[in-house]
Scaffold this motif. Sequence first.
Motif, PDB file in Angstrom:
ATOM      1  N   VAL A   4       0.836  -1.193   0.000  1.00 50.88           N
ATOM      2  CA  VAL A   4       0.000   0.000   0.000  1.00 50.88           C
ATOM      3  C   VAL A   4       0.873   1.245   0.000  1.00 50.88           C
ATOM      4  N   GLU A   5       0.427   2.279  -0.691  1.00 52.18           N
ATOM      5  CA  GLU A   5       1.101   3.565  -0.646  1.00 52.18           C
ATOM      6  C   GLU A   5       0.746   4.265   0.649  1.00 52.18           C
ATOM      7  N   THR A   6       1.738   4.857   1.293  1.00 54.90           N
ATOM      8  CA  THR A   6       1.531   5.514   2.573  1.00 54.90           C
ATOM      9  C   THR A   6       2.605   6.577   2.732  1.00 54.90           C
ATOM     10  N   ALA A  13       5.849   6.699   0.664  1.00 57.54           N
ATOM     11  CA  ALA A  13       6.393   5.371   0.947  1.00 57.54           C
ATOM     12  C   ALA A  13       5.469   4.294   0.406  1.00 57.54           C
ATOM     13  N   VAL A  14       6.030   3.107   0.259  1.00 57.71           N
ATOM     14  CA  VAL A  14       5.258   1.891   0.002  1.00 57.71           C
ATOM     15  C   VAL A  14       5.498   0.957   1.180  1.00 57.71           C
ATOM     16  N   ALA A  23       7.721  -3.948   5.944  1.00 64.27           N
ATOM     17  CA  ALA A  23       8.845  -3.229   5.338  1.00 64.27           C
ATOM     18  C   ALA A  23       8.343  -1.931   4.727  1.00 64.27           C
ATOM     19  N   TYR A  24       9.215  -0.917   4.709  1.00 63.09           N
ATOM     20  CA  TYR A  24       8.896   0.373   4.101  1.00 63.09           C
ATOM     21  C   TYR A  24       9.960   0.723   3.067  1.00 63.09           C
ATOM     22  N   LEU A  25       9.506   1.078   1.880  1.00 63.54           N
ATOM     23  CA  LEU A  25      10.375   1.549   0.800  1.00 63.54           C
ATOM     24  C   LEU A  25      10.074   3.014   0.543  1.00 63.54           C
ATOM     25  N   ASN A  31      15.259   3.504  -1.538  1.00 64.13           N
ATOM     26  CA  ASN A  31      15.835   2.907  -0.341  1.00 64.13           C
ATOM     27  C   ASN A  31      14.755   2.190   0.458  1.00 64.13           C
ATOM     28  N   LEU A  32      14.950   0.888   0.697  1.00 64.49           N
ATOM     29  CA  LEU A  32      14.095   0.169   1.626  1.00 64.49           C
ATOM     30  C   LEU A  32      14.652   0.438   3.023  1.00 64.49           C
TER      31      LEU A  32
END
Length: 329
Positions: A4-6, A13-14, A23-25, A31-32
């Motif tokens: 999800v986009e956030t 972030a994704v 996990a956040y990208l 960059n993750l």
Amino acid sequence: MPAVETTYGGERAVRLSKGSYEAYLLPGWGNLVALRDVTRGFRFLREPEHEMEEFRKAPGRYGIPVLYPPNRYRDGEFTIAGKAYRLPVNEEATHNHLHGFFMRIEWPVVDMGEDEAGAYVEIAHEVKEGHPVYAHWPHTFRFGIRYELSDEGLVQRVRIENRGHEPMPVMLGFHTAVNVPFSPASRAEACSIQLTIGERWELDDRKLPTGRFQPLNENERKMPTGGANPFYEPMDNHYTARPQGGHNRMVLTDAELGLAFVYDVDLQYRHWMVWNNNCCGTFFCPEPQTSMVNAPNMDLPQDVTGLIVLAPSESFSATSRMYVEPSNR
């Protein structure tokens, strides 16, 4: 939602979610920046969530920054396959080029969702004339990174395709920042590392390899078998990789938890850098690299430097994985 986009720290972030993992990208940086076990409260990567201004100044010290080309190149100049490259000198103290072009630019999100592998997100650059990287790396190519999150941990898949009409070098690394410890209930003193290193390259006063090896010290000799302290002294060290049992990896073992965080990288990463931020005591960076520092300028065979050159229409692919397992110590 699995993907999800956030937002994260005020940045687009994704978020990937699967089982107990999250996990956040950050697409703005490629960059993750976060890998967590939310059930147990573990944070495996050094996160910038509450240090975003510092992150924007020094993105290489958080998460999994992309290095292309990795580390240092003397005066920013080299020649490969008859083609001369002139990279900007961005480390004035050594008069070298450092860490490439992809760590500080936005990466387009080309796909995200869920499949049989778990939650995933793919980012990619289509580099051609007019792209910001092309001025210093004049090749037509696609550079894609796909992250997959499942109950088995995080998988990173890299694919680089030469879509031009001349040979193109591939020099790739990741400045991966690992928390020590990864649990707030533990201590750095309870942690030790195993790393599949072979020889240590001697570095000169410009932090470039001389082409000679240095003897390993007592703690370095422990690294291949485990039990080395990641903060025994300040480290900014360069090593050849020596896989064990078909694996090229870093294992961070927490004796108090009885768990190990494993960073298992592709065998095509032929070298490691190890940096612990002047022995800071909170994180260190086991950095896999396909090629050695300053590889094109070394008077050494390509099977030693690790330099890869793709012919037109050729591609490079590499797969790495992060996961947790019970400690065997």
